[in-house]
Design a protein around this motif. Structure first.
Motif, PDB file in Angstrom:
ATOM      1  N   LEU A  49       0.839  -1.211   0.000  1.00 24.13           N
ATOM      2  CA  LEU A  49       0.000   0.000   0.000  1.00 24.13           C
ATOM      3  C   LEU A  49       0.866   1.250   0.000  1.00 24.13           C
ATOM      4  O   LEU A  49       1.984   1.257   0.499  1.00 24.13           O
ATOM      5  CB  LEU A  49      -0.918   0.009   1.221  1.00 24.13           C
ATOM      6  N   ASP A  50       0.311   2.330  -0.549  1.00 23.02           N
ATOM      7  CA  ASP A  50       1.015   3.608  -0.627  1.00 23.02           C
ATOM      8  C   ASP A  50       0.324   4.626   0.277  1.00 23.02           C
ATOM      9  O   ASP A  50      -0.848   4.932   0.085  1.00 23.02           O
ATOM     10  CB  ASP A  50       0.999   4.096  -2.074  1.00 23.02           C
ATOM     11  N   ALA A  51       1.056   5.137   1.246  1.00 21.52           N
ATOM     12  CA  ALA A  51       0.481   6.108   2.183  1.00 21.52           C
ATOM     13  C   ALA A  51       0.814   7.540   1.797  1.00 21.52           C
ATOM     14  O   ALA A  51       0.421   8.473   2.495  1.00 21.52           O
ATOM     15  CB  ALA A  51       0.982   5.828   3.588  1.00 21.52           C
ATOM     16  N   SER A  52       1.492   7.750   0.695  1.00 21.42           N
ATOM     17  CA  SER A  52       1.987   9.088   0.350  1.00 21.42           C
ATOM     18  C   SER A  52       0.889  10.121   0.121  1.00 21.42           C
ATOM     19  O   SER A  52       1.125  11.309   0.304  1.00 21.42           O
ATOM     20  CB  SER A  52       2.898   9.021  -0.878  1.00 21.42           C
ATOM     21  N   LYS A  53      -0.312   9.714  -0.254  1.00 19.44           N
ATOM     22  CA  LYS A  53      -1.390  10.670  -0.501  1.00 19.44           C
ATOM     23  C   LYS A  53      -2.411  10.715   0.626  1.00 19.44           C
ATOM     24  O   LYS A  53      -3.395  11.428   0.557  1.00 19.44           O
ATOM     25  CB  LYS A  53      -2.083  10.335  -1.819  1.00 19.44           C
ATOM     26  N   MET A  54      -2.151   9.954   1.682  1.00 18.91           N
ATOM     27  CA  MET A  54      -3.074   9.938   2.806  1.00 18.91           C
ATOM     28  C   MET A  54      -2.926  11.209   3.640  1.00 18.91           C
ATOM     29  O   MET A  54      -1.831  11.740   3.783  1.00 18.91           O
ATOM     30  CB  MET A  54      -2.825   8.712   3.680  1.00 18.91           C
ATOM     31  N   VAL A  55      -4.042  11.696   4.177  1.00 20.74           N
ATOM     32  CA  VAL A  55      -4.036  12.869   5.034  1.00 20.74           C
ATOM     33  C   VAL A  55      -3.678  12.410   6.440  1.00 20.74           C
ATOM     34  O   VAL A  55      -4.481  11.798   7.138  1.00 20.74           O
ATOM     35  CB  VAL A  55      -5.418  13.570   5.037  1.00 20.74           C
ATOM     36  N   LEU A  56      -2.413  12.690   6.841  1.00 20.58           N
ATOM     37  CA  LEU A  56      -1.915  12.283   8.154  1.00 20.58           C
ATOM     38  C   LEU A  56      -1.245  13.467   8.829  1.00 20.58           C
ATOM     39  O   LEU A  56      -0.569  14.256   8.176  1.00 20.58           O
ATOM     40  CB  LEU A  56      -0.890  11.150   8.007  1.00 20.58           C
ATOM     41  N   ASN A  57      -1.430  13.600  10.138  1.00 18.82           N
ATOM     42  CA  ASN A  57      -0.839  14.700  10.897  1.00 18.82           C
ATOM     43  C   ASN A  57       0.276  14.176  11.789  1.00 18.82           C
ATOM     44  O   ASN A  57      -0.001  13.548  12.797  1.00 18.82           O
ATOM     45  CB  ASN A  57      -1.895  15.385  11.778  1.00 18.82           C
ATOM     46  N   ASN A  58       1.525  14.450  11.418  1.00 17.17           N
ATOM     47  CA  ASN A  58       2.678  14.049  12.242  1.00 17.17           C
ATOM     48  C   ASN A  58       2.648  12.577  12.635  1.00 17.17           C
ATOM     49  O   ASN A  58       2.888  12.224  13.783  1.00 17.17           O
ATOM     50  CB  ASN A  58       2.772  14.921  13.497  1.00 17.17           C
ATOM     51  N   THR A  59       2.315  11.732  11.688  1.00 14.14           N
ATOM     52  CA  THR A  59       2.226  10.305  11.939  1.00 14.14           C
ATOM     53  C   THR A  59       3.402   9.585  11.286  1.00 14.14           C
ATOM     54  O   THR A  59       3.692   9.783  10.128  1.00 14.14           O
ATOM     55  CB  THR A  59       0.894   9.747  11.350  1.00 14.14           C
ATOM     56  N   GLU A  60       4.034   8.723  12.062  1.00 14.18           N
ATOM     57  CA  GLU A  60       5.110   7.891  11.527  1.00 14.18           C
ATOM     58  C   GLU A  60       4.467   6.712  10.820  1.00 14.18           C
ATOM     59  O   GLU A  60       3.667   5.973  11.412  1.00 14.18           O
ATOM     60  CB  GLU A  60       6.009   7.393  12.656  1.00 14.18           C
ATOM     61  N   VAL A  61       4.804   6.539   9.543  1.00 12.49           N
ATOM     62  CA  VAL A  61       4.258   5.426   8.771  1.00 12.49           C
ATOM     63  C   VAL A  61       5.332   4.357   8.669  1.00 12.49           C
ATOM     64  O   VAL A  61       6.446   4.615   8.215  1.00 12.49           O
ATOM     65  CB  VAL A  61       3.807   5.876   7.366  1.00 12.49           C
ATOM     66  N   ILE A  62       4.996   3.152   9.108  1.00  8.38           N
ATOM     67  CA  ILE A  62       5.922   2.028   9.099  1.00  8.38           C
ATOM     68  C   ILE A  62       5.351   0.967   8.170  1.00  8.38           C
ATOM     69  O   ILE A  62       4.208   0.556   8.314  1.00  8.38           O
ATOM     70  CB  ILE A  62       6.075   1.441  10.526  1.00  8.38           C
ATOM     71  N   THR A  63       6.154   0.547   7.200  1.00  6.15           N
ATOM     72  CA  THR A  63       5.690  -0.511   6.302  1.00  6.15           C
ATOM     73  C   THR A  63       6.241  -1.848   6.760  1.00  6.15           C
ATOM     74  O   THR A  63       7.325  -1.916   7.340  1.00  6.15           O
ATOM     75  CB  THR A  63       6.118  -0.240   4.848  1.00  6.15           C
ATOM     76  N   TYR A  64       5.472  -2.869   6.494  1.00  4.92           N
ATOM     77  CA  TYR A  64       5.918  -4.226   6.843  1.00  4.92           C
ATOM     78  C   TYR A  64       5.685  -5.171   5.701  1.00  4.92           C
ATOM     79  O   TYR A  64       5.014  -4.869   4.763  1.00  4.92           O
ATOM     80  CB  TYR A  64       5.239  -4.729   8.121  1.00  4.92           C
TER      81      TYR A  64
END
Length: 64
Positions: A49-64
């Motif tokens: 999945l790609d989180a680059s266009k998600m609206v997130l506020n100061n959230t660390e995105v960790i891929t697994y």
């Protein structure tokens, strides 16, 4: 258990969750699924999945 394939628009919007792990069965996440989740610090998502266009506020995105 029924697998989850999609997390739709505003699914968690405005909630006070601090961490969330997206199940590996999910194929699509709406860009606004976590809109205004100001306390969300960590979001774990499958590498498919790609989180680059998600609206997130100061959230660390960790891929697994």
């Amino acid at each position: 258990m029924i697998p989850l394939f999609e997390i739709g628009d505003f699914s968690f919007a405005g909630t006070a969750i601090t961490e969330f792990e997206v199940p590996s069965s999910v194929e699509k996440i709406s860009n606004t699924a976590f809109f205004l989740c100001n306390k969300l610090e960590k979001l774990r998502i499958p590498s498919s999945l790609d989180a680059s266009k998600m609206v997130l506020n100061n959230t660390e995105v960790i891929t697994y």
